[in-house]
Design a protein around this motif. Structure first.
Motif, mmCIF file in Angstrom:
data_model
loop_
_atom_site.group_PDB
_atom_site.id
_atom_site.type_symbol
_atom_site.label_atom_id
_atom_site.label_comp_id
_atom_site.label_asym_id
_atom_site.label_seq_id
_atom_site.Cartn_x
_atom_site.Cartn_y
_atom_site.Cartn_z
ATOM 1 N N THR A 1 -24.045 -25.420 17.954
ATOM 2 C CA THR A 1 -23.390 -26.983 17.793
ATOM 3 C C THR A 1 -22.009 -26.820 17.905
ATOM 4 N N ALA A 2 -21.164 -27.940 17.811
ATOM 5 C CA ALA A 2 -19.886 -27.912 17.854
ATOM 6 C C ALA A 2 -19.145 -28.146 16.573
ATOM 7 N N THR A 3 -17.898 -27.668 16.251
ATOM 8 C CA THR A 3 -17.371 -27.979 15.013
ATOM 9 C C THR A 3 -16.875 -29.360 15.057
ATOM 10 N N GLY A 4 -17.068 -30.010 14.084
ATOM 11 C CA GLY A 4 -16.775 -31.336 13.994
ATOM 12 C C GLY A 4 -15.209 -31.258 12.999
ATOM 13 N N PHE A 5 -15.347 -30.591 11.984
ATOM 14 C CA PHE A 5 -14.204 -30.412 11.295
ATOM 15 C C PHE A 5 -14.307 -29.066 10.625
ATOM 16 N N GLY A 6 -13.180 -28.127 11.184
ATOM 17 C CA GLY A 6 -13.383 -26.965 10.873
ATOM 18 C C GLY A 6 -13.139 -26.441 9.467
ATOM 19 N N GLU A 7 -13.600 -25.387 9.221
ATOM 20 C CA GLU A 7 -13.471 -24.891 7.498
ATOM 21 C C GLU A 7 -12.093 -24.891 6.875
ATOM 22 N N HIS A 8 -11.956 -25.297 5.893
ATOM 23 C CA HIS A 8 -10.872 -25.395 5.087
ATOM 24 C C HIS A 8 -10.982 -25.801 3.496
ATOM 25 N N THR A 9 -9.938 -25.787 2.916
ATOM 26 C CA THR A 9 -10.093 -26.184 1.429
ATOM 27 C C THR A 9 -8.979 -27.313 1.654
ATOM 28 N N ASP A 10 -9.405 -28.277 0.815
ATOM 29 C CA ASP A 10 -8.424 -29.459 0.355
ATOM 30 C C ASP A 10 -7.216 -29.140 -0.521
ATOM 31 N N PRO A 11 -5.878 -29.725 -0.064
ATOM 32 C CA PRO A 11 -5.040 -29.189 -0.893
ATOM 33 C C PRO A 11 -4.806 -29.862 -2.319
ATOM 34 N N GLN A 12 -5.471 -31.128 -2.348
ATOM 35 C CA GLN A 12 -5.079 -32.066 -3.697
ATOM 36 C C GLN A 12 -5.931 -31.564 -4.764
ATOM 37 N N ARG B 1 -9.866 -20.691 -12.655
ATOM 38 C CA ARG B 1 -11.273 -20.690 -13.191
ATOM 39 C C ARG B 1 -12.203 -21.810 -12.554
ATOM 40 N N PHE B 2 -11.588 -22.581 -11.643
ATOM 41 C CA PHE B 2 -12.202 -23.372 -10.624
ATOM 42 C C PHE B 2 -11.648 -23.020 -9.258
ATOM 43 N N LYS B 3 -12.294 -22.650 -8.050
ATOM 44 C CA LYS B 3 -12.002 -22.435 -6.996
ATOM 45 C C LYS B 3 -11.986 -23.716 -5.985
ATOM 46 N N SER B 4 -11.077 -23.859 -5.389
ATOM 47 C CA SER B 4 -11.232 -24.784 -4.178
ATOM 48 C C SER B 4 -12.574 -24.370 -3.076
ATOM 49 N N VAL B 5 -13.209 -25.518 -3.005
ATOM 50 C CA VAL B 5 -14.214 -25.093 -2.012
ATOM 51 C C VAL B 5 -14.160 -25.118 -0.667
ATOM 52 N N LYS B 6 -14.418 -23.981 -0.112
ATOM 53 C CA LYS B 6 -14.304 -24.111 1.516
ATOM 54 C C LYS B 6 -15.225 -24.916 2.054
ATOM 55 N N HIS B 7 -15.152 -25.786 3.006
ATOM 56 C CA HIS B 7 -16.205 -26.657 3.655
ATOM 57 C C HIS B 7 -15.802 -27.212 5.165
ATOM 58 N N ARG B 8 -16.886 -27.470 5.746
ATOM 59 C CA ARG B 8 -16.748 -27.729 7.221
ATOM 60 C C ARG B 8 -17.443 -28.822 7.575
ATOM 61 N N VAL B 9 -17.546 -29.473 8.685
ATOM 62 C CA VAL B 9 -18.514 -30.213 9.306
ATOM 63 C C VAL B 9 -19.021 -29.890 10.988
ATOM 64 N N VAL B 10 -20.382 -29.714 10.751
ATOM 65 C CA VAL B 10 -20.842 -29.415 12.302
ATOM 66 C C VAL B 10 -21.562 -30.756 12.722
ATOM 67 N N THR B 11 -21.206 -30.984 14.316
ATOM 68 C CA THR B 11 -21.866 -31.995 14.690
ATOM 69 C C THR B 11 -23.561 -32.100 14.784
ATOM 70 N N ASN B 12 -23.890 -33.379 14.564
ATOM 71 C CA ASN B 12 -25.270 -33.439 14.708
ATOM 72 C C ASN B 12 -25.378 -33.784 16.245
ATOM 73 N N SER B 13 -26.383 -33.140 16.858
ATOM 74 C CA SER B 13 -26.293 -33.365 18.385
ATOM 75 C C SER B 13 -27.070 -35.056 18.693
ATOM 76 N N LEU B 14 -27.510 -35.594 17.790
ATOM 77 C CA LEU B 14 -28.202 -36.840 18.199
ATOM 78 C C LEU B 14 -27.565 -38.047 17.321
#
Ligand code: GA4
Length: 334
Positions: free
Chosen positions: A197-208, A261-274
């Motif tokens: 599958t292709a990367t929709g939005f690559g892995e990252h944490t949000d700065p806010q 104590r909280f950790k920012s979450v690493k997340h990403r989006v992968v494409t749905n082929s359909l």
């Protein structure tokens, strides 16, 4: 004249192993904002995952549906019409495939907006019907962020209760951003093997502080669990989509305010082929001059901040010099 064929655009996008059905994460914490106990549940979810789903939020389905259909209408336009709403950098507008300023690419197109104190996007940024639908949605998403941050303060027993939400609420000059992402299906992947599958939005944490996300019923969002696997690799799990709920991410700034104590979450989006995925994300950033440092009430006797002092404005400026997947907080660790 020799015309060189361009490589298919998808070749510029990093490919990923497709998530299998086993990777679907049934353990996403669900918090019902309308029930007592929400504050405790939110703190627990922020500590374990930096991520949770919000139901019982009271935002009318019509607000979400209207924003979604206006966004779908925008992205269905001819490419030239969409390009006229861009580029996304600088400062805000329509973007396609390029994310940030430093070479990151994803299989998506998007609208990125600076949001003013009244939770509105600038007049010139979108056609009236889109702008009005998005402004109504943004006000609702900000309301969710404020309630979540109030609940975090309550759950952590921080006084005053608006110590965090006050950095985002109306009248504070908060630095809010809103984005609408459209991930089209990626037909070019067909024939490359079912695991691809292709990367929709690559892995990252949000700065806010926190981000409030809502998507249509198409999957694609993945989060990395806090625990790595036995080989030290990130464990990615797919978040089942739910168009009636919001998903909340802990961002880097809230990590610092809680001294890790909280950790920012690493997340990403992968494409749905359909299927197309459309998501809305409201990023709750504090005012630029806000000092980002652990809340004193969260530091035990003698405990020191893990981070050097900085303002949100300084962090944001540094973030825009990084690549998407970089550990942006590393340069601010002591
Ligand atoms: C990630 C969170 C938000 O989408 C965003 C992103 C921003 C952008 O797309 O312009 C950044 C990214 C995000 C962090 C590092 C820099 C800036 C792209 C990038 C490579 C709008 C934000 O605030 O930070």
């Amino acid at each position: 004249m020799v015309v060189l064929a361009q490589p298919p655009v998808v070749d510029q996008i990093p490919l990923l192993r497709s998530p299998g059905p086993r990777d679907s994460f049934v353990g996403v914490p669900v918090v019902d904002l309308s029930r007592p106990g929400a504050a405790r549940a939110i703190v627990d979810a922020c500590e374990r995952f930096g991520f949770f789903k919000v139901v019982g939020h009271g935002v009318p389905a019509a607000t979400m549906d209207r924003a979604e259909s206006e966004a779908v209408r925008f992205f269905a336009q001819a490419q030239g019409d969409k390009d006229r709403a861009g580029p996304a950098y600088p400062p805000f507008g329509y973007g396609s495939k390029r994310i940030g300023l430093n070479g990151d690419m994803g299989w998506l197109e998007y609208l990125l907006f600076a949001v003013d104190d009244a939770a509105s996007i600038p007049d010139a940024c979108a056609a009236p019907a889109l702008r009005s639908a998005l402004n109504e949605y943004i006000a609702a998403a900000r309301g969710v962020a404020v309630r979540v941050l109030d609940a975090v303060a309550e759950g952590l027993d921080v006084a005053p209760r608006d110590a965090l939400s006050g950095m985002v609420a109306a009248g504070t000059g908060s630095d809010q951003v809103f984005r609408v992402n459209h991930y089209p299906p990626c037909p070019a992947l067909q024939g490359r093997g079912s695991g691809c599958t292709a990367t929709g939005f690559g892995e990252h944490t949000d700065p806010q502080l926190v981000s409030v996300l809502r998507s249509n019923g198409t999957s694609g969002l993945q989060i990395a669990l806090r625990d790595r696997d036995r080989d030290g690799a990130a464990q990615w799990v797919s978040v089942p989509s739910d168009r009636d709920a919001f998903f909340v991410n802990v961002g880097d700034s809230l990590q610092v305010l809680t001294n890790g104590r909280f950790k920012s979450v690493k997340h990403r989006v992968v494409t749905n082929s359909l299927k197309s995925r459309v998501s809305f994300i409201y990023f709750a950033g504090p005012p630029l001059a806000q000092r980002i440092a652990p809340l004193p009430q969260l530091l035990a006797d003698g405990e020191e901040s893990l981070y050097k002092e900085f303002t949100w404005g300084e962090y944001k400026k540094a973030a825009y010099k990084t690549r998407l997947g970089d550990n942006r907080l590393a340069q601010f660790e002591k």
